[in-house]
Design a protein around this motif. Structure first.
Motif, short mmCIF file in Angstrom:
data_model
loop_
_atom_site.label_atom_id
_atom_site.label_comp_id
_atom_site.label_asym_id
_atom_site.label_seq_id
_atom_site.Cartn_x
_atom_site.Cartn_y
_atom_site.Cartn_z
N UNK A 95 3.87 -8.13 -9.36
CA UNK A 95 4.19 -7.05 -8.42
C UNK A 95 4.73 -5.83 -9.17
N UNK A 145 1.82 -4.17 -10.96
CA UNK A 145 0.88 -3.53 -10.03
C UNK A 145 1.49 -2.29 -9.39
N UNK A 196 -1.02 0.41 -11.00
CA UNK A 196 -2.29 0.41 -10.27
C UNK A 196 -2.85 1.80 -10.13
N UNK A 245 8.83 1.92 4.85
CA UNK A 245 8.22 0.60 4.65
C UNK A 245 9.16 -0.24 3.81
N UNK A 285 9.42 -4.20 2.12
CA UNK A 285 8.53 -5.32 1.83
C UNK A 285 9.25 -6.48 1.17
N UNK A 313 5.69 -8.15 -2.13
CA UNK A 313 4.40 -7.44 -2.10
C UNK A 313 4.57 -6.13 -2.87
N UNK A 314 3.46 -5.64 -3.40
CA UNK A 314 3.48 -4.40 -4.18
C UNK A 314 3.66 -3.20 -3.26
N UNK A 347 2.36 -0.55 -3.49
CA UNK A 347 1.06 0.11 -3.36
C UNK A 347 0.38 -0.20 -2.02
N UNK A 348 0.88 -1.22 -1.28
CA UNK A 348 0.29 -1.51 0.03
C UNK A 348 0.69 -0.51 1.11
N UNK A 393 0.21 2.18 3.00
CA UNK A 393 -0.99 3.00 3.10
C UNK A 393 -1.64 2.71 4.45
N UNK A 432 -4.45 0.03 4.35
CA UNK A 432 -3.94 -1.32 4.11
C UNK A 432 -3.19 -1.87 5.32
#
Lengths: 417, 417
Positions: free
Chosen positions: A246, A249, A253, A363, A365, A368-369, A371-372, A374, A377
């Motif tokens: 994670x 990423x 990413x 957000x 989390x 989880x990365x 980067x989600x 979005x 996603x």
């Protein structure tokens, strides 16, 4: 006609169009979107020709390579616009949805109906494909739109606007449902953000300085996206394999995106175990590391100062801080986060539950990365931006964020006692 | 300490308290509300004594009878505050509610969690009981509050604040969860609405000029209530018995309220039948009638001019316009309504369906009196006001309107591909 009058005319036309489009059927709106896609397909040459003028002017005016790249309407970018229109046509229509309709003791039925905001002004910079992205989301959500793109893209935007007009016409909707501001006079922006009678919401898309300026000056409500200083916290109860993946990423990413991690927080108890492995992986990717003292006791890193914690690098740079525990991590997040996205890596149930409840970001989390964070996603289908505001819409803003809810009351002659 | 420093101190304390209260349990918040009710009960004498000073100062300063009436903390007003606290304690806690949690193709679970806005600033005029109303709703919804009441009520508000403090203390919550501004310096308002770092939302409660001034000057988001120019439209397909009752109730149930009807629209085909009967009933209640030409052909009424259509009388005055049909009625509403509440009286299914869909007001009704537009009648339990904004909360604002939704993502080591 001066700019003030020109903008007021656009505003009045948009207001009138918004009153028509609020009553448009889902079928009509979808037809307009699909006909616009067809028009883009049929006018690829005209679009390329208009864009070539902008590109030539851009080169003459010394725009840098990155800006020219964003300005270009390549066949691939046009493909993307066409796909986007068809995807938005396929999304469910948010308008008219009625929820929570229930009887009250007085006998009336009360519920909420989802409705368009009215007229939305979009202010953006060089990318001409934003014209289609923004117009399609606003149209599907039943709003009229006034689009003010960058002056360097004016010819491209006008050519795209012609395609939208023909799409609206094919569906029998007023052309003024989507209007592109055709003057490059900067005063047009000032008018757009001040016309409270004609514009309900402004969505600025672009760099931080543009958005701050618009937010400061706007008389109309703004749905805005400022920084993304996102954090990952690796807890001492983390599964270190998940943590490694994670943390890597979230940073590597993509670098220039708002949901990339900018600061990694690591619990002291696991720092010596996880940091050396992560540092090697970051170095392999060419990421520059800056760390607190405790970090620098474990790995090679430049000194991170207070400014680092408060910076959205948008680049292959990462600041790292070793913290005592989750409370210290949350303290750091409270002080430095831009309230965009934060993630905890932990296998501990109670800590995960607390982190989710207490971290005040759009957000939050677990495992989880970042980067989600979005719209695609999250299943919104498309997004007009990621809001860092606390009211109305937080985080990715899709069709629902471009609507509001009004109350409906159904009676049978009921009066207040 | 100057006002700027004083307000910044309150702001910092509120921000810190908001970070504690976001993690408070429903039980702790309810305990604070109930203990505050008990403290009001136990301190009736102290409250009366503090209020007596304000009343005496008010009389000395020549406040008019209506203002003095609103300023008075009579035993009945104190009863109302105590009841209100107990009612808010009994309402469901909106915070932490998770909705729409579902799996995405990537494997992550995405949902929304309802969360407090953070710090809410309330600016209000003479009524000291607003201190309790506002504080209780903000507390229950997990927000810290800074309350800025009218200077004429300063002693009453300070005494009420002591009761709130003891309630918070009894529940183990920081006293700074609810802070009353203890200076009457007008500059305090300017600070409160500008402290973006400390205050998330401003809710002004009071007259239109106060609210307009605050909206214009605020740097912080404002949830505001401007006019209520509400309409009832009697369609030619109306049940005229229902129409008579609703038109009478909407105007005469109470005059000085925002959800009272200010303009009656009547379809031409039924005007001659319904207007004479209504005119008699209004005249019996002492309502002054002003009408368009066609109205004056049917009943005795003064001439209504363009200003009448745009006026919130808040008084026993009614303007009446005869219109060709529902489309003409909706045109009138679009032009003159303040988008608060409109009602159609009709038995026609298709017209009712269109009116509900197309009229862009915070409450839209079929066959019901506009007087129902109210948080209690809608089942919100209590309201902090009725929003005339289009974003965030529209119409009656209860606990939910004092919250927002953040996104939560639950993964198991998921990374973006």
């Amino acid at each position: 006609m001066n700019v003030k009058e020109y903008m007021a005319t656009l505003g009045q036309q948009a207001r009138d169009a918004s009153r028509r489009i609020v009553a448009a059927t889902t079928g009509e709106k979808n037809q307009a979107l699909l006909a616009t896609a067809d028009a883009l397909e049929a006018n690829r040459e005209a679009l390329a020709a208009a864009n070539a003028i902008d590109m030539e002017n851009g080169r003459a005016n010394g725009l840098d390579a990155a800006l020219l790249d964003r300005l270009e309407l390549s066949p691939k970018v046009i493909d993307g616009m066409i796909d986007g229109l068809r995807q938005v046509a396929a999304l469910p229509d948010p308008c008219g949805e009625i929820t929570d309709l229930s009887y009250r003791p007085s006998g009336i039925q009360v519920g909420k109906m989802r409705v368009p905001l009215g007229v939305i002004g979009i202010i953006y910079e060089s990318r001409p494909n934003v014209t289609i992205d923004a117009a399609s989301l606003c149209l599907k959500s039943g709003n009229a739109t006034i689009l003010r793109g960058g002056s360097e893209a004016i010819n491209s935007n006008k050519a795209i606007a012609e395609c939208i007009k023909s799409g609206l016409k094919a569906a029998g909707l007023p052309e003024a449902c989507v209007q592109v501001v055709e003057t490059t006079d900067r005063a047009a922006v000032g008018e757009l953000i001040s016309m409270e009678d004609y514009v309900d919401v402004i969505v600025p898309r672009g760099g931080k300085s543009l958005i701050e300026r618009i937010s400061n000056d706007a008389k109309v409500a703004v749905i805005k996206h400022l920084d993304g200083i996102c954090h990952v916290y690796i807890d001492d109860k983390a599964d270190l394999e998940k943590a490694f993946n994670i943390a890597l990423n979230a940073k590597t990413h993509r670098y220039g995106v708002c949901n990339a991690m900018e600061t990694l927080l690591v619990a002291e108890a696991v720092a010596a175990e996880i940091l050396p492995r992560l540092a090697d992986a970051y170095r392999d990717k060419g990421v520059e590391l800056r760390g607190c003292e405790k970090t620098r006791d474990i790995i090679d890193a430049a000194v991170a100062n207070d400014e680092d914690w408060a910076t959205e690098y948008l680049a292959p740079v990462l600041s790292i801080r070793v913290v005592a525990d989750m409370d210290a991590a949350m303290d750091h997040i409270r002080q430095y986060s831009s309230a965009h996205t934060e993630s905890i890596v932990t296998e501990d149930y109670s800590r995960g539950r607390r982190f989710i409840a207490e971290v005040d970001s759009s957000s939050v989390m677990i495992n989880a990365s970042t980067r989600f964070a979005d719209g695609f996603e999250y299943g919104l289908g498309a997004e007009i931006g990621i809001s860092t505001d606390k009211i109305h819409a937080r985080g990715p803003v899709g069709l629902e964020g471009l609507t509001s809810q009004k109350w409906i009351v159904l009676g049978d002659g009921h009066i207040r006692q």
